[in-house]
Design a protein around this motif. Structure first.
Motif: not given
Length: 756
Positions: A306-316
């Protein structure tokens, strides 16, 4: 009162305060009043990191005379603990906590409850905001969440006001200051010293308070759509094709990406007045808090996803979709990533990239195969490395002992520098042998060739003085491609390789894919459910089934070698008929091109890799048809010993100097003597000095090894008398000693031959 209402009430007041022309100290004095009143708390205090110390900067409820007087070190007391660990504390009885320290000048002895959150900027604590209450009680979740939201806004305000020294910020890492040692799994051995660079750089949130809540909500909706679209396509991306685990990773990502609770919490954070980026980060902070409380490793891994996915969302949402390879890389970069695909690694400047550290990774991952070819050390399975290292931290990477040092002490730096210097001195000495022919003391010429797989590897031939390329891994082009490489593209690569070799021989190994080297665009053929991928549907077995694949490669190789000698080697041959079938495919392409009046190779030399033990029983049938044969010691050893080389528990069993292995090799050498076949060894065994000494003693006269080992093996060859070591090997194999490795080591030491 909900967390959203509480946070919105505070943010509305803070927004007005930030827009005012009041000086910074006055603003902070009002901030503590706003927070204290909103949370009905008798005390609210703000501590800022100044000159490496946490200084009480503003307070409501404590003695005003303590402002700018009370100071504590990072890690000292409850406030210092919050800053050191970058975590929240929520205590009903503050004095009962082991880190509690009483400060008389503050007058805080009458307050029992205590809560504090870090003020974070660029992944490090630049201060702490605390609240205290007379009655012993834990603060509610809504109060803590409101406090965390305030801390995010304070970080922006404090930075803009220049209240925190940059030196103070740089002096504190995410979780620790000072030296720390982490261990992992050695994937590609080597030494490296450099500074941390994140493959996917952290996003710095520059604006926390929203001007238009609906606009921010729309930005998050669009980012979620884009992220979900990426996840649907993720199964074809190299960075997730690791050991068959990608399906599980993708399913977990989908679960979180479509989780209404996660998206609802982000929306609630936006409702409170935060920007899209700040809202995502706000929810991430809550996730991190929960991760620290989880003892279940499986659940903790899911929270990491989930942390990794949140970082992905933040970059987008921030529009920062590139990697560190997109910009200028520092001179001594050590790359930090969760995982990495081979194509992503190749995007980096290999002159500046000194090492790679992965949270995941395996010995058979594609990126490891490419990194080994590039000579870049890789340490994998370093748990939480992305949380424990910050951008720019100095790192010492020693994959020979499977460890890394973060922010090394002076002593550690001196010791490592000496080891690195010795290693570099040895490499400099070996480099002087570039033009020296590897000839033994008794006049035997040993061919020392190098392994390659990339176009950029070929200039190394001249730099290190190798006799040629004894193994060119053609599958690299397939591993780093998003789609099956067209024939013209394959031919261009092979032609460039031959041109760059300047007449030195190149042995092209046909595709060795399948098993543990699956290709997303050939998923049905290269991703079979093999319980043991190394012995599965791979290499020539797969190529003969997918005949069109081998036909295209055959034609590309033949066209590229027009007017020159073409050396073709087939991998994973277990019976002579497989070689015959593969050679027939090549000869049919020769006939076709001849009919097209195309220029053909001057000669085609066919060879095989002896990796499957069964082939040794059929050499009398096969050798008359071959020009050369290479023994692939990596796979052969694990097949003979039934010891998976990727299994750490079997590391001691996987021994190239086992008498059983050496006797097998001796038998192959003896059989090959009766045929005009060029016999050599491909694999890591030939690149290790002690093992190379044994191979030469067995009668091997051609070694193909990693480029980094060429110089040291040439130096070794010049110190050997093949007759002497040959006689010694015969005796040892006839009556094996208890420890062959130690016996060989002692023999070399007595003759001043360095084999370490």
């Amino acid at each position: 009162m909900s967390a959203t209402v509480a946070a919105r009430s505070i943010l509305t007041q803070l927004h007005e305060l930030m827009a005012s022309r009041m000086h910074a100290q006055g603003k902070l004095n009002q901030v503590v009043d706003i927070i204290g009143e909103a949370l009905h708390s008798e005390v609210c205090s703000i501590y800022l990191l100044r000159e490496g110390m946490l200084e009480l900067y503003a307070t409501r409820g404590l003695n005003q005379s303590a402002v700018h007087v009370t100071r504590m070190g990072v890690g000292e007391g409850l406030t210092g603990t919050i800053a050191r660990n970058v975590e929240t504390l929520n205590l009903a009885h503050a004095a009962a906590h082991p880190e509690f320290q009483y400060r008389e000048e503050t007058g805080e002895e009458k307050f029992h409850s205590f809560a504090g959150v870090p003020i974070v900027r660029r992944e490090r604590a630049i201060g702490v905001v605390t609240v205290q209450h007379l009655d012993p009680r834990r603060y509610d979740d809504v109060e803590i969440e409101a406090l965390q939201t305030v801390a995010m806004v304070l970080a922006e305000m404090i930075q803009n006001a220049g209240l925190v020294d940059e030196e103070g910020m740089d002096g504190l890492s995410l979780n620790h200051s000072g030296q720390e040692i982490l261990t992992g799994l050695a994937l590609v051995k080597g030494l490296a010293r450099g500074h941390a660079v994140f493959h996917q750089p952290r996003i710095t949130i520059e604006q926390t308070v929203a001007e238009d809540i609906e606009a921010e909500r729309q930005r998050v909706y669009l980012a979620f759509d884009k992220m979900r679209e990426q996840i649907e396509l993720m199964s074809g991306q190299a960075e997730f094709g690791v050991e068959g685990e990608h399906e599980q990773v993708i399913e977990t990502y989908k679960m979180f990406a479509y989780d209404e609770g996660w998206s609802r919490r982000i929306n609630e954070a936006i409702d409170s007045g935060l920007t899209a980026e700040a809202a995502i980060e706000r929810v991430q902070q809550r996730t991190r808090m929960r991760m620290r409380e989880i003892d279940d490793p499986l659940l903790a891994d899911r929270m990491h996803d989930l942390e990794d996915l949140a970082n992905r969302l933040l970059r987008i949402v921030s529009g920062q979709l590139g990697t560190a390879a997109s910009g200028a890389l520092r001179e001594d970069a050590i790359l930090i990533a969760k995982n990495l695909g081979p194509a992503e690694l190749l995007e980096y400047d290999r002159r500046r990239l000194k090492g790679v550290i992965l949270e995941e990774g395996s010995l058979t991952a594609h990126v490891v195969i490419v990194a080994r070819a590039m000579g870049i050390p890789v340490l994998g399975r370093v748990r939480n490395v992305r949380a424990l290292v910050r951008e720019g931290d100095e790192l010492l990477l020693d994959v020979t002992v499977s460890s890394m040092v973060i922010r090394p002490s002076a002593d550690a730096l001196e010791s490592f520098s000496m080891r690195l210097a010795r290693s570099q001195e040895r490499q400099a000495e070996y480099a002087k042998l570039r033009d020296v022919k590897p000839v033994t003391l008794d006049g035997e010429r040993i061919q020392v060739m190098m392994n390659a797989g990339l176009r950029d590897d070929i200039p190394m031939l001249g730099l290190i003085g190798a006799d040629g390329v004894g193994l060119f891994r053609t599958e690299f082009q397939f591993l780093v491609s998003a789609a099956l490489p067209a024939r013209e593209r394959q031919a261009r690569l092979y032609r460039d390789v031959l041109d760059g070799a300047d007449g030195k021989p190149i042995i092209f190994r046909t595709l060795d894919i399948g098993g543990d080297k699956s290709l997303p665009y050939l998923r049905n053929e290269t991703s079979r459910e093999d319980e043991n991928p190394a012995m599965g549907w791979r290499a020539l077995r797969l190529a003969l089934e997918r005949e069109a694949l081998l036909k295209v490669q055959a034609r590309a190789l033949i066209e590229a070698a027009a007017g020159r000698t073409l050396n073709v080697m087939f991998p994973m041959v277990s019976e002579p008929w497989e070689f015959e079938a593969a050679r027939t495919i090549f000869e049919k392409q020769v006939a076709f091109l001849k009919g097209q009046k195309r220029i053909l190779p001057e000669a085609i030399r066919y060879g095989v890799m002896l990796e499957v033990p069964s082939l040794a029983e059929m050499l009398d049938q096969l050798l008359p048809k071959l020009s050369f044969m290479s023994i692939g010691t990596n796979d052969l050893t694990q097949f003979l010993l039934a010891a998976d080389r990727s299994n750490p528990k079997l590391a001691e069993r996987y021994d190239w100097l086992s008498p059983a292995i050496l006797r097998f090799l001796q038998r192959v050498v003896n059989i090959a003597k009766d045929y005009p076949v060029d016999l050599g060894v491909c694999g890591e065994m030939g690149g290790r000095r002690l093992e190379a000494l044994a191979l030469i003693g067995l009668g091997i006269r051609r070694l193909s090894i990693t480029p980094a080992a060429v110089g040291q093996i040439k130096e070794l060859v010049c110190k050997i008398d093949t007759r002497e070591i040959g006689e010694a090997m015969k005796g040892w194999l006839a009556n094996p000693p208890a420890d062959m490795r130690q016996t060989l080591q002692q023999w070399a030491t007595e003759r001043n031959i360095e084999v370490d």
